[in-house]
Design an enzyme around this catalytic site. Structure first.
Site, PDB file in Angstrom:
ATOM      1  N   MET A  63       0.855  -1.249  -0.036  1.00 60.40           N
ATOM      2  CA  MET A  63      -0.046  -0.108   0.019  1.00 60.40           C
ATOM      3  C   MET A  63       0.759   1.144  -0.105  1.00 60.40           C
ATOM      4  SD  MET A  63      -2.628   0.783   3.067  1.00 60.40           S
ATOM      5  CE  MET A  63      -3.929   2.008   2.884  1.00 60.40           C
ATOM      6  N   SER A  64       0.719   2.082  -0.889  1.00 55.69           N
ATOM      7  CA  SER A  64       1.724   3.162  -1.280  1.00 55.69           C
ATOM      8  C   SER A  64       1.690   4.221  -0.217  1.00 55.69           C
ATOM      9  CB  SER A  64       1.505   3.945  -2.249  1.00 55.69           C
ATOM     10  OG  SER A  64       1.627   3.111  -3.622  1.00 55.69           O
ATOM     11  N   GLN A  65       2.713   4.942   0.602  1.00 57.06           N
ATOM     12  CA  GLN A  65       2.712   5.903   1.162  1.00 57.06           C
ATOM     13  C   GLN A  65       1.762   6.878   0.834  1.00 57.06           C
ATOM     14  OE1 GLN A  65       5.279   5.139  -0.664  1.00 57.06           O
ATOM     15  NE2 GLN A  65       6.857   6.783  -0.844  1.00 57.06           N
TER      16      GLN A  65
END
Length: 217
Positions: A63-65
């Site tokens: 899950m991207s920042q």
């Protein structure tokens, strides 16, 4: 301080942090404020939900920042009339953010488990303009095309023709371009009459865009 008060304070600090990292679009910041990131992370990682870090999710994905989610969203320059295709549903967080800015969001993933979990989260949040599909992201979704905007959250060395074909003239596409397991370049593509015009945005790292549908997850 109650749990709800603590959550509100945490999310307010989260938005201030995004502003500090250069996100200026008020509508994008509001969209991120409206989506409870804690709902999309593994319960064991809840304490990290509002930190600006990438987090692991099921099926070996990430899950991207939040700052990257915000930057990609900002690059799309969305309006309330736009239809968006997302390749790489993951946790569903990016699609949920997009749903507060666009008319319709269609998101695809090759992992059945991720699609099912995202659908549950969308329902919990009452997001009626997001639809998640199991499918091969390299092929897009011709039945719902064309799209005003396309966002790809997995990396490849080039854009797949099927996706370019499903982008409307004048449309925007954001994607990480580069080899897997190396630093890639996030690029913004504009579909003009003469072809795609690319603009480099930043260095990133994404999981690879893999063709086909997973058979076991």
């Amino acid at each position: 301080m109650s749990d709800s008060d603590a959550e509100r304070a945490e999310r307010a600090a989260f938005i201030l942090g995004l502003r500090g990292r250069g996100i200026r679009d008020v509508a994008v910041l509001r969209a991120l404020e409206l989506v409870p990131r804690a709902l999309f992370v593994d319960p064991t990682l809840r304490r990290h939900a509002y930190e600006d870090v990438a987090l692991p999710i099921a099926c070996g994905q990430t899950m991207s920042q939040p700052s990257l989610v915000a930057a990609m969203t900002e690059a799309l320059a969305l309006t309330a009339e736009h239809a968006v295709l997302e390749i790489g549903t993951g946790s569903g967080y990016q699609a949920a953010v997009l749903s507060h800015l666009a008319s319709q969001v269609v998101t695809m993933d090759r992992y059945r488990a991720l699609v099912s979990e995202a659908q549950v989260r969308f329902k919990v949040l009452g997001l009626r303009n997001v639809t998640a599909f199991l499918g091969d992201g390299t092929l897009g979704l011709p039945a719902r095309a064309p799209f005003d905007r396309i966002i790809i959250t997995a990396a490849g060395t080039e854009l797949h023709k099927a996706l370019v074909d499903q982008l409307k003239p004048g449309g925007l596409l954001v994607a990480p371009i580069g080899e897997a397991r190396q630093v890639q370049t996030l690029r913004l593509f504009t579909k003009e009459a003469t072809g795609l015009v690319a603009k480099d945005l930043m260095a990133v790292r994404f999981v690879p865009l893999v063709p086909g549908v997973a058979t076991t997850l």
